[in-house]
Design a protein around this motif. Sequence first.
Motif, PDB file in Angstrom:
ATOM      1  N   GLN A 243      -0.523   3.572   3.998  1.00 44.88           N
ATOM      2  CA  GLN A 243      -1.116   3.026   3.008  1.00 44.88           C
ATOM      3  C   GLN A 243      -2.709   3.039   2.997  1.00 44.88           C
ATOM      4  O   GLN A 243      -3.321   2.890   3.970  1.00 44.88           O
ATOM      5  CB  GLN A 243      -0.503   1.245   2.849  1.00 44.88           C
ATOM      6  N   ARG A 244      -3.173   3.000   1.765  1.00 44.53           N
ATOM      7  CA  ARG A 244      -4.617   3.049   1.732  1.00 44.53           C
ATOM      8  C   ARG A 244      -5.091   1.919   0.840  1.00 44.53           C
ATOM      9  O   ARG A 244      -5.753   0.974   1.436  1.00 44.53           O
ATOM     10  CB  ARG A 244      -5.276   4.059   1.010  1.00 44.53           C
ATOM     11  N   CYS A 246      -4.145  -1.503   0.584  1.00 40.62           N
ATOM     12  CA  CYS A 246      -3.099  -2.367   1.109  1.00 40.62           C
ATOM     13  C   CYS A 246      -2.809  -3.820   0.496  1.00 40.62           C
ATOM     14  O   CYS A 246      -4.012  -4.235   0.011  1.00 40.62           O
ATOM     15  CB  CYS A 246      -3.504  -2.663   2.690  1.00 40.62           C
ATOM     16  N   VAL A 251       2.392  -4.631   3.148  1.00 40.59           N
ATOM     17  CA  VAL A 251       1.661  -3.815   4.095  1.00 40.59           C
ATOM     18  C   VAL A 251       2.417  -3.715   5.399  1.00 40.59           C
ATOM     19  O   VAL A 251       2.533  -3.070   6.268  1.00 40.59           O
ATOM     20  CB  VAL A 251       0.244  -4.350   4.371  1.00 40.59           C
ATOM     21  N   ALA A 257      -1.147   1.613   8.193  1.00 37.47           N
ATOM     22  CA  ALA A 257      -1.923   0.783   7.100  1.00 37.47           C
ATOM     23  C   ALA A 257      -3.361   1.116   7.463  1.00 37.47           C
ATOM     24  O   ALA A 257      -4.144   0.898   8.283  1.00 37.47           O
ATOM     25  CB  ALA A 257      -1.758  -0.787   7.307  1.00 37.47           C
ATOM     26  N   CYS A 259      -6.228   0.805   5.429  1.00 40.02           N
ATOM     27  CA  CYS A 259      -6.554  -0.236   4.344  1.00 40.02           C
ATOM     28  C   CYS A 259      -8.149  -0.143   4.066  1.00 40.02           C
ATOM     29  O   CYS A 259      -9.082  -0.332   4.816  1.00 40.02           O
ATOM     30  CB  CYS A 259      -6.493  -1.841   4.746  1.00 40.02           C
ATOM     31  N   LEU A 275      -5.164  -9.762   5.681  1.00 38.44           N
ATOM     32  CA  LEU A 275      -3.680  -8.861   5.666  1.00 38.44           C
ATOM     33  C   LEU A 275      -2.972  -8.988   6.751  1.00 38.44           C
ATOM     34  O   LEU A 275      -1.774  -8.767   6.942  1.00 38.44           O
ATOM     35  CB  LEU A 275      -4.164  -7.579   5.502  1.00 38.44           C
TER      36      LEU A 275
END
Length: 348
Positions: A243-244, A246, A251, A257, A259, A275
Motif C-alpha cells: 500500500q501507498r 494507506c 492497512v 505499508a 504510507c 494508522l
Amino acid sequence: LAATLGALAQSESGPVEAKSPTITGSPPPAKPAVVLVVNKGYVRVFENFILAPGAATMLRDWDVHLLCTDHAVGPIIEAKTGGAWRCRVEQAVGKGAAETYNARMPYAHSLVRGGRDVLISDLDALWLRDPLKHLRAIDAGIVASRATYPLSTYFKWGASVCMGFVFLRGSDPRVRSAVDVLVTEPVHDDQGEFNQHLLRQVVQWDEGRLSRKSTSTSYGTLMAQNGTYRGLRIAMLADDKFQRACRKESVSKAIVAHCLALQEQGSKEQVLQSLGLWWLPEAKPGAKRVKASSTILASVRAALQSTSVEMERTLHSRASRAHGTTMGPLKRSDRPTVVAKLAGKSHD
C-alpha cells in the motif's frame, strides 16, 4: 532495539559486517540483499522499521546493506543497536531527499551486476508480513510497488514504478544486462530516471493499461531492441498488499505499508501513529518538525489522481506559496518538468 538487533546479528548468518558490494563474477550468496538508506533525520524512522512486529525475524533471511548518508548517523546507529549493526557505506552526500536516496542506486547496481537479487526498501515502507515469500513467487526480473510519479509513465501506463520498494533479480542475466541501461550515473532522481529509461525501452503490459489501485499483480514485457534483455518480465505489485495510500481500516491486511504523509495530515511520524504503525515513544517536546514544503511531492501524487486542469492549477499555486516563489502559468507541456523540480526538493 539493541536487544532485538543483537539477536538478529548473532543468528546463524553471523554479525553484520561492513564490506563493499559483491565483486562482479563472484558466486552469489544464498540470501538476497536488501539496501536501506538512513541519515540523521531518519534515525527514528529506522528504529520504527526494525521494531515493526516480526521485522527483525524477517530480516534474518536477508543480507542487510545499511547505507548512511551523513557522517553523524554511523555512531548513532551503532550506539542504538549495541554495535550489532553498522554502516556498510558512510558517506556525506547532502541533506536533501534526492541526494540521500540517489546514493543507493549505484550501490544496488553493483550488487545486481554481481548476480545478487536486491531489494531497495525505504525505511518507511514497513514490513507487516514477510515480503520475501511473495517476491520469490512472482516470475519477473523487476518487481515493484505502484506510484504516480513521474507523470510520463503514470499517464502512459496508468502507474509508475516506485523505487521505495523495488526488487531487482540479479540472478536473471537479462536483469544484469538491463541495469546498465536503467541505472545511469550520476543519478539525480532515481524514480524519475528509472521510469523514463523503462519508457524508452518500451514496456508492453499484459492487461493493456494499468491501474494504480489494482488488487492483483500486473505483468509486462520489455520490448527493447537489445536482445540481451529483450523479453525481460516486469511486475507491478497489488496495491492492496503493498500500500501507498494507506487507510486505517485496511492497512493491517497489507504485506508492506509504505504510507504517504500528506501536508494536511502532519509529519510522517504523526501519520504512522494515526494508522497504528508507530512503535516508538513520541518525539521529545521541541523536536524539529518537517517543513510543509518538504511534503509537497506527497500532495502532488495524491492530487494527480484527478488529472483536471483546475486541480493542477490549485496544486501549482500551493507549490509556489510553499517554496516562496512566483511561478508563471502552468502549461500542459511544463507539467512533468515542474513536478520533477518539486520532487527534487521533497523528502518523501
